[in-house]
Design an enzyme around this catalytic site. Structure first.
Site, PDB file in Angstrom:
ATOM      1  N   LYS A 177      -2.720  87.155  64.016  1.00 45.95           N
ATOM      2  CA  LYS A 177      -3.226  86.546  65.238  1.00 45.95           C
ATOM      3  C   LYS A 177      -2.809  87.285  66.497  1.00 45.95           C
ATOM      4  CE  LYS A 177      -3.166  81.988  63.170  1.00 45.95           C
ATOM      5  NZ  LYS A 177      -4.188  81.055  63.271  1.00 45.95           N
TER       6      LYS A 177
ATOM      7  N   HIS B 273     -11.054  84.209  63.569  1.00 44.33           N
ATOM      8  CA  HIS B 273     -11.433  83.708  62.251  1.00 44.33           C
ATOM      9  C   HIS B 273     -12.915  83.339  62.173  1.00 44.33           C
ATOM     10  CE1 HIS B 273      -7.323  84.040  61.674  1.00 44.33           C
ATOM     11  NE2 HIS B 273      -6.951  82.782  61.569  1.00 44.33           N
TER      12      HIS B 273
ATOM     13  N   ASP C 256      -6.751  80.996  69.042  1.00 44.05           N
ATOM     14  CA  ASP C 256      -6.126  80.794  67.747  1.00 44.05           C
ATOM     15  C   ASP C 256      -7.099  81.029  66.595  1.00 44.05           C
ATOM     16  OD1 ASP C 256      -4.269  80.029  65.776  1.00 44.05           O
ATOM     17  OD2 ASP C 256      -4.960  77.962  65.847  1.00 44.05           O
TER      18      ASP C 256
ATOM     19  N   GLU D 243     -10.084  71.815  58.341  1.00 44.13           N
ATOM     20  CA  GLU D 243      -8.687  71.994  57.962  1.00 44.13           C
ATOM     21  C   GLU D 243      -8.031  70.637  57.761  1.00 44.13           C
ATOM     22  OE1 GLU D 243      -6.701  74.437  60.817  1.00 44.13           O
ATOM     23  OE2 GLU D 243      -7.392  76.284  59.862  1.00 44.13           O
TER      24      GLU D 243
ATOM     25  N   LYS E 137      -9.151  87.094  52.898  1.00 44.66           N
ATOM     26  CA  LYS E 137      -9.287  85.813  52.214  1.00 44.66           C
ATOM     27  C   LYS E 137     -10.509  85.827  51.300  1.00 44.66           C
ATOM     28  CE  LYS E 137      -6.879  82.904  55.562  1.00 44.66           C
ATOM     29  NZ  LYS E 137      -5.861  82.444  54.614  1.00 44.66           N
TER      30      LYS E 137
ATOM     31  N   HIS F  77      -5.925  90.315  58.837  1.00 44.95           N
ATOM     32  CA  HIS F  77      -5.501  89.580  57.653  1.00 44.95           C
ATOM     33  C   HIS F  77      -6.549  88.598  57.157  1.00 44.95           C
ATOM     34  CE1 HIS F  77      -4.774  86.560  60.706  1.00 44.95           C
ATOM     35  NE2 HIS F  77      -4.600  85.668  59.762  1.00 44.95           N
TER      36      HIS F  77
ATOM     37  N   ASP G  69      18.867  86.772  65.094  1.00 43.97           N
ATOM     38  CA  ASP G  69      18.191  86.921  66.383  1.00 43.97           C
ATOM     39  C   ASP G  69      17.366  88.204  66.363  1.00 43.97           C
ATOM     40  OD1 ASP G  69      17.432  87.323  69.030  1.00 43.97           O
ATOM     41  OD2 ASP G  69      19.331  86.590  69.841  1.00 43.97           O
TER      42      ASP G  69
END
Length: 221
Positions: A105, A196, A191, A172, A138, A134, A52
Site C-alpha cells: 500500500k 486494489h 487504502d 469484506e 492474489k 502485491h 524500534d
C-alpha cells in the site's frame, strides 16, 4: 538476576509470539487445512524480532536471526511513512544483500513521500528485489485474466459492444475497527480504491497481455 522490567518484557514477547503462531495456524486452517507435522516444521522456522525501527540494533538482531536461512524473508510490519527508514536500516544491517522487500500500500503516502520511499527501495533493493504490486498476486485477481483470455467462449464478446457497465463490489468481513488512526490519515480512496479496485478494473478492461507476468500486466494497463 532477572528484574521485574525484563521479566515483563519477556512475558510480553512470549504473548506476541503466541498470537503470531495462533494467527498463522488459524489462517492455514481456514484456507486449506492444517498438516500438523508440516505446521510444526513451519513454526520452527518462524522468527519474531521486537524493537524500534530507528534503532540499528533491531535490524542487527533480525540479520542474526535469519543467518543460515537460504530462503529467509523479512516481513516488517510498519506504517507506510516508515518504509524509507526500514529499508535503509535493513541495508545497513546487511539484509539487503540477498533479501527482498515488498512494499504494501505505497499509495497511502503523499507523492513526495512515495518518491522518497521509492528512491530508498531502488537504491538498496533494486528490481526485481523490490515490488509494490502485491495485490496482483492474489489468485482471484489473476483468475479474472485467465477467465477472459483463456476462455474461448467468453473472449469474443468481452468488449464494449456487448458489455454496458462494470460493477465491482468490495465485500469484506471486517471494517475499520482497530484501524481508526490509519483511516483518519489515509481514507478509503488511498487504502483500497485507487490500487486494489482499480487493479481489478484494469484486469477487466485491458488488452490481451503478451505474457502472464506482472511487468507485462503493468505495461498493458
Amino acid at each position: 538476576m532477572v528484574t521485574s522490567t525484563s521479566s515483563h518484557r519477556v512475558a510480553r514477547l512470549v504473548g506476541i509470539w503466541n498470537q503470531f503462531r495462533a494467527r498463522a495456524h488459524d489462517s492455514l486452517e481456514k484456507h486449506g487445512g492444517i498438516d500438523a507435522a508440516a505446521f510444526e516444521r513451519l513454526n520452527g522456522l518462524l522468527r519474531y524480532v521486537d524493537g524500534d525501527y530507528k534503532d540499528p540494533a533491531t535490524f542487527q538482531t533480525n540479520t542474526q536471526r535469519t543467518q543460515g536461512c537460504a530462503t529467509a524473508r523479512t516481513l516488517p510490519g510498519h506504517p507506510a511513512l516508515l518504509f524509507g527508514t526500514v529499508v535503509e536500516q535493513l541495508a545497513k544491517s546487511g539484509s539487503a544483500q540477498s533479501g527482498r522487500v515488498i512494499v504494501e500500500k505505497p499509495s497511502e503516502m503523499t507523492s513526495p513521500q512515495r518518491k522518497s520511499s521509492t528512491g530508498s527501495c531502488m537504491q538498496h533493493f533494486p528490481s526485481p528485489q523490490s515490488s509494490d504490486r502485491h495485490y496482483l498476486g492474489k489468485r482471484p485477481v489473476n483468475n479474472v485474466v485467465v477467465f477472459r483470455f483463456a476462455n474461448a467462449f467468453m473472449e469474443p464478446f468481452w468488449n464494449r459492444n456487448y458489455i454496458e457497465s462494470v460493477q465491482i463490489t468490495m465485500a469484506e468481513e471486517f471494517g475499520v475497527q482497530g484501524r481508526g488512526a490509519f483511516y483518519d490519515q489515509t481514507g478509503a480512496i488511498r487504502d483500497v480504491i485507487q490500487n486494489h479496485l482499480f487493479q481489478i478494473l484494469c484486469n477487466l478492461a485491458m488488452e490481451p497481455p503478451v505474457r502472464i507476468d506482472s511487468e507485462t500486466f503493468v505495461t498493458r494497463k
